[in-house]
Design a protein around this motif. Structure first.
Motif, PDB file in Angstrom:
ATOM      1  N   LEU A 126      37.987  24.703   5.595  1.00  0.00           N
ATOM      2  CA  LEU A 126      39.118  24.788   4.665  1.00  0.00           C
ATOM      3  C   LEU A 126      40.094  23.635   4.887  1.00  0.00           C
ATOM      4  N   LEU A 127      40.428  23.361   6.156  1.00  0.00           N
ATOM      5  CA  LEU A 127      41.366  22.284   6.450  1.00  0.00           C
ATOM      6  C   LEU A 127      40.774  20.922   6.112  1.00  0.00           C
ATOM      7  N   LEU A 128      39.512  20.711   6.484  1.00  0.00           N
ATOM      8  CA  LEU A 128      38.864  19.445   6.163  1.00  0.00           C
ATOM      9  C   LEU A 128      38.725  19.258   4.663  1.00  0.00           C
ATOM     10  N   GLY A 129      38.395  20.338   3.960  1.00  0.00           N
ATOM     11  CA  GLY A 129      38.251  20.248   2.520  1.00  0.00           C
ATOM     12  C   GLY A 129      39.560  19.881   1.844  1.00  0.00           C
ATOM     13  N   PHE A 130      40.648  20.488   2.279  1.00  0.00           N
ATOM     14  CA  PHE A 130      41.947  20.190   1.691  1.00  0.00           C
ATOM     15  C   PHE A 130      42.337  18.739   1.951  1.00  0.00           C
ATOM     16  N   ALA A 131      42.204  18.302   3.206  1.00  0.00           N
ATOM     17  CA  ALA A 131      42.553  16.926   3.543  1.00  0.00           C
ATOM     18  C   ALA A 131      41.641  15.936   2.829  1.00  0.00           C
ATOM     19  N   GLY A 132      40.341  16.237   2.784  1.00  0.00           N
ATOM     20  CA  GLY A 132      39.408  15.338   2.109  1.00  0.00           C
ATOM     21  C   GLY A 132      39.656  15.251   0.621  1.00  0.00           C
ATOM     22  N   SER A 133      39.983  16.374  -0.008  1.00  0.00           N
ATOM     23  CA  SER A 133      40.258  16.352  -1.448  1.00  0.00           C
ATOM     24  C   SER A 133      41.499  15.524  -1.762  1.00  0.00           C
ATOM     25  N   LEU A 134      42.494  15.570  -0.882  1.00  0.00           N
ATOM     26  CA  LEU A 134      43.685  14.748  -1.071  1.00  0.00           C
ATOM     27  C   LEU A 134      43.348  13.267  -0.974  1.00  0.00           C
ATOM     28  N   ILE A 148      36.773  11.272 -11.135  1.00  0.00           N
ATOM     29  CA  ILE A 148      37.647  12.242 -10.464  1.00  0.00           C
ATOM     30  C   ILE A 148      39.089  11.895 -10.812  1.00  0.00           C
ATOM     31  N   PRO A 149      39.503  12.091 -12.065  1.00  0.00           N
ATOM     32  CA  PRO A 149      40.862  11.708 -12.463  1.00  0.00           C
ATOM     33  C   PRO A 149      41.924  12.752 -12.135  1.00  0.00           C
ATOM     34  N   THR A 150      41.525  13.987 -11.853  1.00  0.00           N
ATOM     35  CA  THR A 150      42.497  15.052 -11.579  1.00  0.00           C
ATOM     36  C   THR A 150      42.225  15.645 -10.204  1.00  0.00           C
ATOM     37  N   TYR A 151      43.246  16.352  -9.682  1.00  0.00           N
ATOM     38  CA  TYR A 151      43.063  16.980  -8.373  1.00  0.00           C
ATOM     39  C   TYR A 151      42.064  18.134  -8.452  1.00  0.00           C
ATOM     40  N   GLY A 152      42.015  18.815  -9.593  1.00  0.00           N
ATOM     41  CA  GLY A 152      41.017  19.870  -9.759  1.00  0.00           C
ATOM     42  C   GLY A 152      39.603  19.330  -9.637  1.00  0.00           C
TER      43      GLY A 152
END
Length: 218
Positions: A126-134, A148-152
């Motif tokens: 969860l933490l890696l996914g959040f940081a990686g998505s950012l 990947i134009p949006t955060y979604g």
């Protein structure tokens, strides 16, 4: 007082502050990425907090290296800490380590080993996914030809990458985005292997206990 005891005392005293620094780093970085329209003063404040959190980890690493007296051997033995220092997006993983330390210190009832492994792997993902998505969203949102134009979109891509599914509908086009993608792929494979192995071991233990409880010859 030996160097080992001094190092242990330092680590015990800095666990909670470094955990807060991890949260501060991730929060300030998230604000800078997800709220680009903030006034410049707020953007500068978030950047200062991010750098301050990194500086706290750098000081901690330097102090523990000095107290260990191991020089280059410290780097080899603590390769994960070295990697976390070099790659800021891995720093939130310290939260998992601190949580386990707090549970041991309070002597509270803990989950079974297999359940703890699965829970910690899930929290790490969860933490890696959040940081990686950012990181991917920051690198890809304005790149020419981006998918990947949006955060979604970044969250969807991160979930498919970490779970090793990889639909291929979204893919990073920038060098930084692809570097983050490689890191998430390796982390996803490692976490999936840990969870699968732990679950398989638990199932085998359950069947072994059932066999031991059966009367002979049944």
């Amino acid at each position: 007082m030996t160097d080992d005891s001094r190092q242990a005392r330092w680590e015990n005293r800095t666990e909670a502050p470094l955990a807060m620094a991890s949260v501060l780093f991730l929060a300030s970085y998230a604000v800078r990425v997800l709220a680009p329209g903030l006034p410049e003063a707020w953007q500068d404040l978030c950047l200062a907090l991010t750098l301050a959190a990194w500086a706290a980890f750098a000081v901690d690493y330097a102090v523990r290296w000095r107290l260990s007296g191991q020089r280059l051997r410290f780097v080899r033995r603590h390769w994960l800490d070295t990697l976390v220092l070099a790659l800021p997006l891995l720093r939130p993983l310290r939260i998992v380590r601190v949580y386990d330390a707090v549970q041991r210190r309070r002597a509270q009832p803990r989950l079974a080993l297999h359940a703890r492994v699965i829970a910690y792997a899930g929290l790490s993902a969860l933490l890696l996914g959040f940081a990686g998505s950012l990181a991917v969203y920051q690198a890809e949102r304005t790149a020419p030809g981006t998918t990947i134009p949006t955060y979604g979109d970044s969250v969807w891509w991160t979930c498919s990458t970490l779970s090793t599914v990889g639909y291929g509908d979204l893919a990073p086009v920038t060098p930084l985005g692809r570097i983050v993608a490689v890191g998430l792929m390796f982390c996803g494979l490692a976490l999936l292997g840990v969870v699968t192995g732990s679950f398989s071991s638990w199932v085998l233990q359950m069947f072994t206990r059932e066999d031991e409880k059966r009367p002979p010859g049944s």
